[in-house]
Design a protein around this motif. Structure first.
Motif, mmCIF file in Angstrom:
data_model
loop_
_atom_site.group_PDB
_atom_site.id
_atom_site.type_symbol
_atom_site.label_atom_id
_atom_site.label_comp_id
_atom_site.label_asym_id
_atom_site.label_seq_id
_atom_site.Cartn_x
_atom_site.Cartn_y
_atom_site.Cartn_z
ATOM 1 N N MET A 65 21.350 -24.759 10.773
ATOM 2 C CA MET A 65 20.082 -25.470 10.617
ATOM 3 C C MET A 65 19.129 -24.670 9.739
ATOM 4 O O MET A 65 19.144 -23.442 9.724
ATOM 5 C CB MET A 65 19.431 -25.710 11.985
ATOM 6 N N LYS A 66 18.264 -25.406 9.046
ATOM 7 C CA LYS A 66 17.185 -24.785 8.287
ATOM 8 C C LYS A 66 15.958 -24.688 9.187
ATOM 9 O O LYS A 66 15.737 -25.539 10.043
ATOM 10 C CB LYS A 66 16.883 -25.624 7.042
ATOM 11 N N PHE A 67 15.166 -23.634 8.972
ATOM 12 C CA PHE A 67 14.007 -23.381 9.815
ATOM 13 C C PHE A 67 12.731 -23.426 8.982
ATOM 14 O O PHE A 67 12.622 -22.760 7.944
ATOM 15 C CB PHE A 67 14.121 -22.013 10.496
ATOM 16 N N GLY A 68 11.777 -24.221 9.469
ATOM 17 C CA GLY A 68 10.488 -24.314 8.802
ATOM 18 C C GLY A 68 9.361 -24.103 9.785
ATOM 19 O O GLY A 68 9.555 -24.078 10.997
ATOM 20 N N VAL A 69 8.154 -23.962 9.243
ATOM 21 C CA VAL A 69 6.962 -23.773 10.060
ATOM 22 C C VAL A 69 5.953 -24.854 9.712
ATOM 23 O O VAL A 69 5.847 -25.278 8.551
ATOM 24 C CB VAL A 69 6.357 -22.367 9.854
ATOM 25 N N PHE A 70 5.238 -25.321 10.733
ATOM 26 C CA PHE A 70 4.185 -26.309 10.534
ATOM 27 C C PHE A 70 2.838 -25.672 10.819
ATOM 28 O O PHE A 70 2.670 -24.966 11.814
ATOM 29 C CB PHE A 70 4.382 -27.504 11.466
ATOM 30 N N SER A 71 1.877 -25.929 9.945
ATOM 31 C CA SER A 71 0.519 -25.427 10.127
ATOM 32 C C SER A 71 -0.451 -26.597 10.197
ATOM 33 O O SER A 71 -0.371 -27.526 9.398
ATOM 34 C CB SER A 71 0.126 -24.505 8.965
ATOM 35 N N MET A 72 -1.388 -26.515 11.150
ATOM 36 C CA MET A 72 -2.473 -27.489 11.195
ATOM 37 C C MET A 72 -3.429 -27.305 10.029
ATOM 38 O O MET A 72 -4.302 -28.135 9.792
ATOM 39 C CB MET A 72 -3.222 -27.377 12.516
ATOM 40 N N ASN A 73 -3.283 -26.194 9.302
ATOM 41 C CA ASN A 73 -4.038 -25.965 8.066
ATOM 42 C C ASN A 73 -5.544 -25.959 8.334
ATOM 43 O O ASN A 73 -6.336 -26.471 7.534
ATOM 44 C CB ASN A 73 -3.667 -27.029 7.027
ATOM 45 N N SER A 74 -5.922 -25.381 9.461
ATOM 46 C CA SER A 74 -7.340 -25.285 9.812
ATOM 47 C C SER A 74 -8.018 -24.205 8.985
ATOM 48 O O SER A 74 -7.424 -23.153 8.705
ATOM 49 C CB SER A 74 -7.486 -24.943 11.301
ATOM 50 N N ASP A 75 -9.268 -24.442 8.622
ATOM 51 C CA ASP A 75 -10.004 -23.422 7.874
ATOM 52 C C ASP A 75 -10.402 -22.245 8.761
ATOM 53 O O ASP A 75 -10.996 -21.278 8.283
ATOM 54 C CB ASP A 75 -11.234 -24.021 7.190
ATOM 55 N N GLU A 76 -10.049 -22.318 10.047
ATOM 56 C CA GLU A 76 -10.315 -21.214 10.963
ATOM 57 C C GLU A 76 -9.061 -20.392 11.249
ATOM 58 O O GLU A 76 -9.110 -19.425 12.017
ATOM 59 C CB GLU A 76 -10.884 -21.756 12.282
ATOM 60 N N GLY A 77 -7.949 -20.775 10.656
ATOM 61 C CA GLY A 77 -6.694 -20.075 10.896
ATOM 62 C C GLY A 77 -6.340 -19.131 9.770
ATOM 63 O O GLY A 77 -7.149 -18.841 8.879
ATOM 64 N N LEU A 78 -5.106 -18.643 9.804
ATOM 65 C CA LEU A 78 -4.595 -17.774 8.755
ATOM 66 C C LEU A 78 -4.606 -18.514 7.419
ATOM 67 O O LEU A 78 -4.223 -19.679 7.353
ATOM 68 C CB LEU A 78 -3.167 -17.336 9.098
ATOM 69 N N ASP A 79 -5.063 -17.839 6.383
ATOM 70 C CA ASP A 79 -5.064 -18.435 5.047
ATOM 71 C C ASP A 79 -3.668 -18.993 4.751
ATOM 72 O O ASP A 79 -2.669 -18.288 4.899
ATOM 73 C CB ASP A 79 -5.429 -17.358 4.024
ATOM 74 N N PRO A 80 -3.567 -20.273 4.349
ATOM 75 C CA PRO A 80 -2.241 -20.865 4.142
ATOM 76 C C PRO A 80 -1.426 -20.170 3.054
ATOM 77 O O PRO A 80 -0.192 -20.215 3.086
ATOM 78 C CB PRO A 80 -2.555 -22.318 3.764
ATOM 79 N N LEU A 81 -2.100 -19.531 2.114
ATOM 80 C CA LEU A 81 -1.352 -18.809 1.080
ATOM 81 C C LEU A 81 -0.711 -17.556 1.673
ATOM 82 O O LEU A 81 0.430 -17.211 1.346
ATOM 83 C CB LEU A 81 -2.274 -18.445 -0.084
ATOM 84 N N GLU A 82 -1.429 -16.888 2.574
ATOM 85 C CA GLU A 82 -0.838 -15.750 3.277
ATOM 86 C C GLU A 82 0.296 -16.216 4.173
ATOM 87 O O GLU A 82 1.360 -15.580 4.251
ATOM 88 C CB GLU A 82 -1.896 -15.037 4.110
ATOM 89 N N LEU A 83 0.076 -17.310 4.886
ATOM 90 C CA LEU A 83 1.112 -17.859 5.756
ATOM 91 C C LEU A 83 2.373 -18.163 4.954
ATOM 92 O O LEU A 83 3.494 -17.855 5.383
ATOM 93 C CB LEU A 83 0.596 -19.127 6.434
ATOM 94 N N ALA A 84 2.192 -18.753 3.796
ATOM 95 C CA ALA A 84 3.338 -19.121 2.959
ATOM 96 C C ALA A 84 4.090 -17.886 2.473
ATOM 97 O O ALA A 84 5.327 -17.847 2.508
ATOM 98 C CB ALA A 84 2.860 -19.949 1.764
ATOM 99 N N ARG A 85 3.354 -16.882 2.009
ATOM 100 C CA ARG A 85 4.008 -15.651 1.538
ATOM 101 C C ARG A 85 4.807 -14.998 2.658
ATOM 102 O O ARG A 85 5.941 -14.537 2.450
ATOM 103 C CB ARG A 85 2.963 -14.668 1.014
ATOM 104 N N GLU A 86 4.219 -14.950 3.849
ATOM 105 C CA GLU A 86 4.903 -14.310 4.965
ATOM 106 C C GLU A 86 6.107 -15.125 5.419
ATOM 107 O O GLU A 86 7.155 -14.558 5.758
ATOM 108 C CB GLU A 86 3.918 -14.085 6.114
ATOM 109 N N ALA A 87 5.976 -16.451 5.434
ATOM 110 C CA ALA A 87 7.108 -17.303 5.802
ATOM 111 C C ALA A 87 8.267 -17.113 4.835
ATOM 112 O O ALA A 87 9.429 -16.991 5.247
ATOM 113 C CB ALA A 87 6.674 -18.764 5.838
ATOM 114 N N GLU A 88 7.965 -17.087 3.553
ATOM 115 C CA GLU A 88 9.011 -16.883 2.551
ATOM 116 C C GLU A 88 9.633 -15.506 2.694
ATOM 117 O O GLU A 88 10.858 -15.354 2.603
ATOM 118 C CB GLU A 88 8.433 -17.064 1.145
ATOM 119 N N GLY A 89 8.787 -14.499 2.948
ATOM 120 C CA GLY A 89 9.300 -13.145 3.114
ATOM 121 C C GLY A 89 10.225 -12.999 4.306
ATOM 122 O O GLY A 89 11.140 -12.153 4.290
#
Length: 297
Positions: free
Chosen positions: A1-25
């Motif tokens: 299976m492939k694994f992905g992450v879902f974000s509510m993309n809240s402006d109070e959460g982790l910056d989505p660009l940081e989240l994306a870099r870390e997920a890819e890493g």
């Protein structure tokens, strides 16, 4: 299976660009983000329900104190989410292998000509990494739909027409469509998607007619988690049988808001991808949990 992450993309959460870099890493396959334009102050249907009951948000506590799903009110993140396509464009710019997904895109709230261009542009700029999750809108967001000029009761027909019209725009040099709700004379629209004939379309929902929509304009099914392990085995088998009978080939199965303790059940049902929610404020912890589960499977 492939694994992905879902974000509510809240402006109070982790910056989505940081989240994306870390997920890819960490080696995750994909990142999906929410799509809601606003929360009407007065709603007739409580969050997550199908019955009508007036909920006046203005009479509740200060939003700065934070909402939880109590008494029919939406969780705080629904008030605070960033715009979906703008976020995914930023994510595409700072990653190179991570697939980017709409989870889901409420097509019934978006103009199809503009949406076709947004999807194609994002697919081009990400070099073919877009996964287009789509939905019709839930009972609890009918006022949100109405604010976009959409009648809740005719949203399924509207959805079908918009999906068909966008397919023509993506694949034809001179696209034309004449339907009940979508109507335009021949037009030119570029760019065209990198992925042809379109980015993979995953249809959300698990109602009795969802497979009609999957087979009409989808490439796969994206239901939410279900507590009954037999639910997915039975329904996935039904979908694949119907797809084969229609000459469509195998449909991709993605479990949205998946539970990591149900991975074996998903695998036995023939699931291709699991997308796990990373709650606002706990994104890094959940990324590590998903990466560990991925390594173990």
């Amino acid at each position: 299976m492939k694994f992905g992450v879902f974000s509510m993309n809240s402006d109070e959460g982790l910056d989505p660009l940081e989240l994306a870099r870390e997920a890819e890493g960490l080696g995750l396959e994909s990142l999906f983000v929410l799509d809601h334009s606003h929360v009407p102050v007065t709603r007739r249907t409580p969050f997550g329900a199908g019955n009508e009951k007036t909920v006046n948000i203005s009479q509740r506590k200060d939003l700065s104190e934070g909402f939880e799903d109590a008494g029919g009110d939406m969780p705080r993140d629904f008030y605070r989410n960033r715009e979906q396509f703008v976020t995914l464009a930023g994510v595409a710019a700072v990653t190179s292998t991570l697939r980017i997904g709409t989870g889901i895109c409420v097509v019934t709230q978006r103009d199809p000509i503009w949406l076709a261009k947004q999807v194609a542009t994002l697919d081009q700029l990400s070099r073919g990494r877009l996964v287009f999750g789509v939905g019709i809108g839930s009972p609890w967001n009918r006022e949100e739909l109405a604010n976009h000029g959409t009648d809740y009761h005719t949203r399924m027909t509207l959805m079908a027409e918009r999906m068909e019209a966008m397919q023509r725009i993506w694949t034809q040099e001179r696209a034309e469509y004449h339907g009940r709700f979508v109507d335009f004379d021949p037009l030119y629209a570029w760019p065209k998607p990198v992925q042809q004939p379109r980015p993979p379309v995953l249809v959300g929902g698990d109602g009795p007619t969802v497979f009609d929509r999957v087979l009409a304009y989808g490439d796969g099914w994206m239901p939410g988690h279900h507590e009954d392990p037999g639910f997915f085995r039975e329904r996935v088998a039904e979908l694949q049988e119907r797809a084969a009978a229609a000459g469509r080939g195998r449909m991709e199965i993605t479990i949205f808001l998946a539970h990591l303790d149900s991975l074996d059940d998903y695998a036995s049902a023939g699931v291709d991808r699991v997308v796990v929610n990373a709650p606002t404020g706990e994104e890094r912890k959940y990324l590590k949990d998903i990466a560990k589960a991925m390594a173990d499977h």
